[in-house]
Scaffold this motif. Structure first.
Motif, mmCIF file in Angstrom:
data_model
loop_
_atom_site.group_PDB
_atom_site.id
_atom_site.type_symbol
_atom_site.label_atom_id
_atom_site.label_comp_id
_atom_site.label_asym_id
_atom_site.label_seq_id
_atom_site.Cartn_x
_atom_site.Cartn_y
_atom_site.Cartn_z
ATOM 1 N N LEU A 5 74.812 36.444 47.147
ATOM 2 C CA LEU A 5 75.936 35.730 47.740
ATOM 3 C C LEU A 5 77.240 36.356 47.283
ATOM 4 O O LEU A 5 77.346 36.818 46.149
ATOM 5 C CB LEU A 5 75.903 34.257 47.317
ATOM 6 N N PRO A 6 78.251 36.375 48.134
ATOM 7 C CA PRO A 6 79.532 36.939 47.714
ATOM 8 C C PRO A 6 80.186 36.046 46.661
ATOM 9 O O PRO A 6 80.058 34.827 46.693
ATOM 10 C CB PRO A 6 80.361 36.942 49.003
ATOM 11 N N ALA A 53 77.433 30.481 39.499
ATOM 12 C CA ALA A 53 78.786 30.888 39.115
ATOM 13 C C ALA A 53 79.284 31.957 40.083
ATOM 14 O O ALA A 53 78.584 32.898 40.409
ATOM 15 C CB ALA A 53 78.811 31.410 37.683
ATOM 16 N N GLY A 54 80.486 31.773 40.519
ATOM 17 C CA GLY A 54 81.076 32.643 41.532
ATOM 18 C C GLY A 54 81.185 31.906 42.850
ATOM 19 O O GLY A 54 82.166 32.034 43.555
ATOM 20 N N ASN A 55 80.169 31.140 43.166
ATOM 21 C CA ASN A 55 80.231 30.253 44.323
ATOM 22 C C ASN A 55 80.781 28.907 43.889
ATOM 23 O O ASN A 55 81.342 28.175 44.687
ATOM 24 C CB ASN A 55 78.846 30.100 44.947
ATOM 25 N N ILE A 56 80.566 28.578 42.644
ATOM 26 C CA ILE A 56 81.137 27.402 42.002
ATOM 27 C C ILE A 56 81.812 27.892 40.726
ATOM 28 O O ILE A 56 81.249 28.720 40.004
ATOM 29 C CB ILE A 56 80.041 26.353 41.697
ATOM 30 N N HIS A 57 83.014 27.395 40.465
ATOM 31 C CA HIS A 57 83.752 27.819 39.264
ATOM 32 C C HIS A 57 83.910 26.703 38.242
ATOM 33 O O HIS A 57 84.394 26.945 37.141
ATOM 34 C CB HIS A 57 85.138 28.341 39.654
ATOM 35 N N SER A 58 83.521 25.495 38.595
ATOM 36 C CA SER A 58 83.672 24.354 37.703
ATOM 37 C C SER A 58 82.335 23.628 37.561
ATOM 38 O O SER A 58 81.783 23.139 38.545
ATOM 39 C CB SER A 58 84.730 23.396 38.252
ATOM 40 N N ARG A 135 85.115 42.366 29.327
ATOM 41 C CA ARG A 135 85.690 43.545 30.004
ATOM 42 C C ARG A 135 84.662 44.620 30.333
ATOM 43 O O ARG A 135 84.863 45.404 31.249
ATOM 44 C CB ARG A 135 86.799 44.152 29.155
ATOM 45 N N ASP A 136 83.570 44.662 29.582
ATOM 46 C CA ASP A 136 82.563 45.685 29.841
ATOM 47 C C ASP A 136 81.601 45.293 30.973
ATOM 48 O O ASP A 136 80.679 46.026 31.286
ATOM 49 C CB ASP A 136 81.785 46.012 28.563
ATOM 50 N N MET A 137 81.851 44.147 31.587
ATOM 51 C CA MET A 137 81.038 43.682 32.718
ATOM 52 C C MET A 137 81.885 43.729 33.985
ATOM 53 O O MET A 137 83.073 43.428 33.939
ATOM 54 C CB MET A 137 80.570 42.241 32.494
ATOM 55 N N ASP A 138 81.262 44.100 35.097
ATOM 56 C CA ASP A 138 82.012 44.119 36.347
ATOM 57 C C ASP A 138 81.676 42.879 37.179
ATOM 58 O O ASP A 138 80.901 42.018 36.754
ATOM 59 C CB ASP A 138 81.767 45.413 37.135
ATOM 60 N N GLN A 139 82.228 42.803 38.385
ATOM 61 C CA GLN A 139 82.059 41.605 39.213
ATOM 62 C C GLN A 139 80.622 41.375 39.657
ATOM 63 O O GLN A 139 80.269 40.268 40.059
ATOM 64 C CB GLN A 139 82.992 41.637 40.404
#
Length: 173
Positions: A5-6, A53-58, A135-139
């Protein structure tokens, strides 16, 4: 092949936080409730964060069987891989319940609960924690940030106070 999922962009209320604003600014109850996942009897289950996470932020976790020390220990030894805490704070009952609704599950007095359950029900508390991706992890690892509100309280009564009284629904339960 399963497509991923985006990842949605971080909401403004979460994007602009730092340790100082988390500790000192007004508690963003409406932002936290909006488009959230509500998880009663959650223990410290990381699967919803891992998968959503990413589709839901809370993420709002509610369980009356664990202490603040249990939460600290879980975060210290397990945490969320690839994330660190940028800020956290205790949340007061009046911040969660600005209308002053009476409900037994969010009552911060342990004496409000039946005697037969007192052995299991722990002293109520609420902690808000904001996580930042390392920081060492990407999206592809997950969203830049997410919020975790952990409440030691009764799941049904807490839902009533947080969601029903504020006329909002979580995205997922």
């Amino acid at each position: 092949m399963i497509s991923q999922l985006p990842i949605l962009t971080c909401p403004d209320w979460l994007k602009n936080l730092d340790a100082q604003s988390i500790a000192e600014d007004e508690f963003p109850l409406n932002g936290i409730l909006s488009q959230s996942l509500y998880y009663p009897a959650s223990h410290f289950d990381g699967d919803p964060v891992r998968h959503l996470a990413g589709n839901i932020h809370s993420f709002i976790y509610v369980d009356y069987g664990y202490t603040a020390q249990d939460l600290d220990q879980s975060l210290r030894y397990f945490g969320f891989r690839g994330y660190h805490i940028i800020g956290r704070r205790r949340v007061l009952e009046r911040e969660l319940n600005p209308k002053g609704t009476k409900a037994s599950g969010i009552n911060l007095e342990i004496d409000a609960h039946p005697e037969r359950l007192k052995w299991y029900i722990k002293k109520p508390f609420c902690e808000w924690i904001v996580f930042q991706r390392n920081r060492d992890m990407d999206q592809t690892h997950g969203p830049e940030r997410f919020s975790l509100l952990y409440i030691c309280g009764d799941g049904a009564a807490t839902y009533q106070v947080l969601f029903s009284e504020n006329c909002v629904s979580p995205t997922a339960i």
